[in-house]
Design a protein around this motif. Structure first.
Motif, PDB file in Angstrom:
ATOM      1  N   VAL A 131       0.801  -1.233   0.000  1.00 25.54           N
ATOM      2  CA  VAL A 131       0.000   0.000   0.000  1.00 25.54           C
ATOM      3  C   VAL A 131       0.832   1.280   0.000  1.00 25.54           C
ATOM      4  CG1 VAL A 131      -1.866  -1.222   1.190  1.00 25.54           C
ATOM      5  CG2 VAL A 131      -0.246   0.134   2.522  1.00 25.54           C
ATOM      6  N   LEU A 132       2.131   1.162   0.288  1.00 25.15           N
ATOM      7  CA  LEU A 132       2.980   2.352   0.291  1.00 25.15           C
ATOM      8  C   LEU A 132       3.773   2.451  -1.014  1.00 25.15           C
ATOM      9  CD1 LEU A 132       4.474   2.310   3.922  1.00 25.15           C
ATOM     10  CD2 LEU A 132       2.551   3.663   3.057  1.00 25.15           C
ATOM     11  N   PRO A 133       4.032   3.647  -1.489  1.00 21.91           N
ATOM     12  CA  PRO A 133       4.883   3.785  -2.688  1.00 21.91           C
ATOM     13  C   PRO A 133       6.305   3.333  -2.375  1.00 21.91           C
ATOM     14  CG  PRO A 133       4.374   5.939  -1.738  1.00 21.91           C
ATOM     15  CD  PRO A 133       3.529   4.948  -1.000  1.00 21.91           C
ATOM     16  N   SER A 134       6.962   2.757  -3.348  1.00 21.26           N
ATOM     17  CA  SER A 134       8.314   2.232  -3.143  1.00 21.26           C
ATOM     18  C   SER A 134       9.291   3.319  -2.726  1.00 21.26           C
ATOM     19  CB  SER A 134       8.810   1.541  -4.416  1.00 21.26           C
ATOM     20  OG  SER A 134       8.825   2.452  -5.506  1.00 21.26           O
ATOM     21  N   SER A 135       8.981   4.562  -3.063  1.00 21.66           N
ATOM     22  CA  SER A 135       9.889   5.661  -2.754  1.00 21.66           C
ATOM     23  C   SER A 135      10.008   5.936  -1.256  1.00 21.66           C
ATOM     24  CB  SER A 135       9.435   6.936  -3.463  1.00 21.66           C
ATOM     25  OG  SER A 135       8.117   7.295  -3.057  1.00 21.66           O
ATOM     26  N   VAL A 136       9.052   5.435  -0.455  1.00 22.82           N
ATOM     27  CA  VAL A 136       9.116   5.678   0.992  1.00 22.82           C
ATOM     28  C   VAL A 136       9.497   4.415   1.756  1.00 22.82           C
ATOM     29  CG1 VAL A 136       7.419   7.527   0.820  1.00 22.82           C
ATOM     30  CG2 VAL A 136       6.648   5.219   1.400  1.00 22.82           C
ATOM     31  N   ILE A 137       9.931   3.393   1.037  1.00 26.14           N
ATOM     32  CA  ILE A 137      10.346   2.133   1.657  1.00 26.14           C
ATOM     33  C   ILE A 137      11.844   1.953   1.445  1.00 26.14           C
ATOM     34  CG2 ILE A 137      10.097  -0.386   1.615  1.00 26.14           C
ATOM     35  CD1 ILE A 137       7.236   0.015   0.635  1.00 26.14           C
ATOM     36  N   GLU A 138      12.550   1.575   2.507  1.00 20.38           N
ATOM     37  CA  GLU A 138      13.983   1.301   2.393  1.00 20.38           C
ATOM     38  C   GLU A 138      14.166  -0.177   2.023  1.00 20.38           C
ATOM     39  OE1 GLU A 138      17.527   0.928   1.846  1.00 20.38           O
ATOM     40  OE2 GLU A 138      16.951   2.984   2.397  1.00 20.38           O
TER      41      GLU A 138
END
Length: 406
Positions: free
Chosen positions: A203-210
């Motif tokens: 559910v989160l965009p990949s840009s905010v996941i490490e």
């Protein structure tokens, strides 16, 4: 000897076996997920193991019992469940007869009622509808993990609340304890990090996941939360170099990196007691290593400018950690990890666990270190030999340290 009737129960399909096959579909989540993924399961046909022609002739009573058993469990009798597909045949002695060859589950409702899972299925449909209304991107995940959703039914509302919170506050930069979500405490999230990771990744965009932060231990880093700082513990071995009068200090890694102490010689050891018992030396410091977490010490500018000595166990992992440390600081020397030390303490040898030995290639060992590593790795000195640093004679240790001053 097994009776004829007992062998029948094994060789010919029974209603219990039909239900068991359906139960496998349920446990795979396929009965729940079919509507989500568009799979066409119904009408569901199952072939039957049926009596051979010889059995029909010579065990006709048994065959009739088997047919009655199937009919008793069928939709025609129960009002739900499977229908029987028949095949007619003529026999010169028995005349015209018919025998079951398949059963058919016409609808999902028939299968669910036969298993007694109608309420569970309705509950899943309700949870799936709520979930997809808020997070349509979870459709494929719901299809794969239908049973997980059902098993989490009592907490699913709170799971959804967590997803909503992170979606509106990506990379929040606060501690888990500071999350202010109604009905959610820290322990609730900590005990469900695996499930939450699966969902947040969707559910989160990949840009905010490490992406490099994987596993429950790195949940905070993966989603932009603050985590408990990694502490580096060290002892100042020269009284004149103490910091504010302190000799045994633990500080966050970031503060350690900014320290730039007076110590010119740095020792690193894995065993806590050895670190505490290490004798005082001029302009020296000893760091408590942390095994394979030695990588924490990488890229510390002032450390690269010091003489560094590593003291680990004489076993395959001890050399692997030494090799890893040299990836950051090629000039690292080893202490008490030599052949003479090992052979002098033969009576104190232990053994490495067979399935946990390090068997990879090490490229940063000196020739003597590499030779001893290979001897340990291939059991040339004995089976799975290991010499733990805390077992070394302290007199031997003290002599080795004194020799460094010469």
């Amino acid at each position: 000897m097994m009776s004829n009737k007992a062998s029948l129960a094994i060789s010919w399909t029974t209603p219990t076996e039909i239900e068991a096959k359906l139960l496998r579909l349920w446990k795979q989540g396929r009965l729940l997920s079919a509507q989500l993924n568009g799979a066409v399961l119904f009408p569901l046909k199952m072939n039957l193991r049926q009596p051979e022609a010889n059995a029909v002739m010579h065990r006709f009573d048994d065959v009739r019992c088997w047919i009655r058993l199937l009919e008793k469990g069928s939709k025609a009798v129960r009002g739900y469940g499977y229908e029987i597909e028949w095949q007619e045949f003529n026999h010169r002695q028995l005349g015209r007869n018919r025998i079951p060859i398949k059963v058919i589950l016409p609808t999902a409702a028939d299968a669910l009622r036969l298993l007694g899972r109608q309420r569970d299925a309705a509950r899943f449909d309700q949870l799936a509808a709520i979930t997809l209304d808020a997070f349509p991107e979870l459709k494929e995940w719901l299809s794969r993990r239908a049973l997980t959703v059902l098993e989490s039914a009592e907490i699913w509302e709170r799971i959804m609340a967590i997803l909503h919170w992170f979606r509106h506050r990506p990379k929040p930069g606060i501690y888990l304890r500071q999350l202010d979500i109604a009905g959610i405490d820290t322990k609730f999230i900590e005990t469900r990090k695996g499930l939450l990771t699966e969902l947040l990744d969707q559910v989160l965009p990949s840009s905010v996941i490490e992406p490099s932060a994987t596993g429950a231990r790195h949940f905070e880093l993966r989603y932009g939360l603050l985590s408990k700082p990694s502490l580096i513990r060290f002892r100042i071995l020269d009284q004149s170099d103490r910091i504010g009068g302190l000799s045994d200090i633990s500080v966050p890694l970031s503060e350690f990196a900014a320290l730039n102490p007076n110590a010119r010689r740095i020792f690193i050891t894995e065993n806590e007691i050895n670190g505490l018992a290490f004798p005082e030396l001029p302009h020296s410091m000893i760091i408590f290593g942390g095994g394979y977490n030695i990588g924490r010490l990488a890229n510390i500018g002032w450390l690269a400018q010091r003489d560094i000595t590593y003291w680990g166990d004489i076993d395959t992992h001890g050399y692997a950690i030494l090799d890893r440390l040299r990836a950051s600081y090629p000039h690292v020397k080893s202490l008490l990890m030599d052949r003479a030390t090992l052979l002098a303490h033969r009576t104190l040898w232990g053994t490495e666990e067979q399935d946990k030995r390090y068997c990879g290639q090490l490229d940063r060992l000196t020739e003597p270190e590499q030779a001893l590593f290979e001897d340990l790795r291939f059991d040339r000195l004995g089976e799975r030999v290991r010499m733990e640093q805390e077992k070394l004679s302290f007199g031997w240790v003290a002599q080795a340290i004194r020799s460094l001053e010469n």
